[in-house]
Design an enzyme around this catalytic site. Sequence first.
Site, PDB file in Angstrom:
ATOM      1  N   GLU A  61       9.081  -2.544 -10.003  1.00  0.00           N
ATOM      2  CA  GLU A  61       8.833  -1.179  -9.551  1.00  0.00           C
ATOM      3  C   GLU A  61       9.909  -0.270 -10.136  1.00  0.00           C
ATOM      4  OE1 GLU A  61       8.055   0.974  -5.237  1.00  0.00           O
ATOM      5  OE2 GLU A  61       9.560  -0.608  -5.369  1.00  0.00           O
ATOM      6  N   LYS A 115       0.092   2.526  -5.296  1.00  0.00           N
ATOM      7  CA  LYS A 115       0.667   1.961  -4.070  1.00  0.00           C
ATOM      8  C   LYS A 115       0.061   2.601  -2.826  1.00  0.00           C
ATOM      9  CE  LYS A 115       5.325   0.985  -2.235  1.00  0.00           C
ATOM     10  NZ  LYS A 115       6.747   1.320  -2.449  1.00  0.00           N
ATOM     11  N   CYS A 131       5.935  -3.755  -3.962  1.00  0.00           N
ATOM     12  CA  CYS A 131       7.067  -3.735  -3.040  1.00  0.00           C
ATOM     13  C   CYS A 131       6.678  -3.733  -1.555  1.00  0.00           C
ATOM     14  CB  CYS A 131       7.979  -2.562  -3.385  1.00  0.00           C
ATOM     15  SG  CYS A 131       9.650  -2.696  -2.668  1.00  0.00           S
TER      16      CYS A 131
END
Length: 312
Positions: free
Chosen positions: A71, A146, A188
Site C-alpha cells: 500500500e 479500498k 491493509c
Amino acid sequence: MTFELRKRLAEEKGFSLMPRAMAISSSSWELPLVAVCQVTSTPDKQQNFKTCAELVREAARLGACLAFLPEAFDFIARDPAETLHLSEPLGGNLLGEYTQLARECGLWLSLGGFHERGQDWEQTQKIYNCHVLLNSKGSVVATYRKTHLCDVEIPGQGPMCESNSTMPGPSLESPVDTPAGKIGLAICYDMRFPELSLALAQAGAEILTYPSAFGSVTGPAHWEVLLRARAIETQCYVVAAAQCGRHHEKRASYGHSMVVDPWGTVVARCSEGPGLCLARIDLNYLRQLRQHLPVFQHRRPDLYGNLGHPLS
C-alpha cells in the site's frame, strides 16, 4: 531439528505430519515463484519508483512470475493536502512507468495501493486507495478500490482518518487468474473484516493479498495473527507486502512483509528494512488441504444470518 528428521520420528511413532508433507509434494522448481517487496515510501515519488523498480527487477532476475508492492508504494505524504496534491489518475505518468516496468521485466505486478484521482475527482476533490494489478504486458487487468477506510485513534500511534482525503470503493473485485493462481484483491485495513476474505474465497480466490502500511503499535499485536487467521479460515495463501520504517517525521510503519500458506504457516518473511522475500505457491497443496478439511462444505449460512451489521 530439520523437518525431514521430525517427519521420520513422527512416522516411527505412528502419526503423520500431513500438512507440511503435502506442502512438499510437488517439485519446488515446478511451482510458481512470487516476490514480496518491502519499502519505505516517502513524499518523493521518483525516489520511491526507483526503489520499487530495483526490487521488481531483482524479483524478475530471481525468476518470480509476480511481484507484490505494498500500500502507498507511490508515496506517503505528510498530511491530507499533500496527499491530494501528489495523487494522479490511473492514466498518469507514474502508472505509465510501472506499465513499462512490467513489460521490461516480463512479470505481473500487484501495485498495492495507488493514490488515484478517479473520474469523480472534480466533484469530490477526494481520491481512491486503488490496488492495481498489471499483467506481464503492462496491461491493467484489475482495479480494487479500498472499501474499508482506516479511521482510528490508537493510543501511542496517533490518529488516522483516511476518509479525510479518500473515498471508499463501491465493490469487491472478482478474483483474477494469474500465473501464480487466482488472486483476491484487498488492502491493509480490509484484513480486519473476515467477511471480505470469505467472500473472495467463495468466489474462487486461491491467494489473498493485503498490501499494507501497518502502524507500529497495532503491528506487533495484530499483523501476523490476522494474516494467519485469514489464511486458515479461507484455506488460501495470503501475501502481505508492507511498508516499513520511518517515512517522515509524522509516520512510521511496522514492516514484517510475509507469505502465509493455507495451513497458517508463515513460509516467507522479510527482514528489517527494505528488501524482498520469495515464496513458492503450491496449489496442489491447497486443493489437498481443502479436500482433507472441507470447511466450506460444512458452513451453515442458514444459521449465521446477515453478518456485518453495526453493533446495537
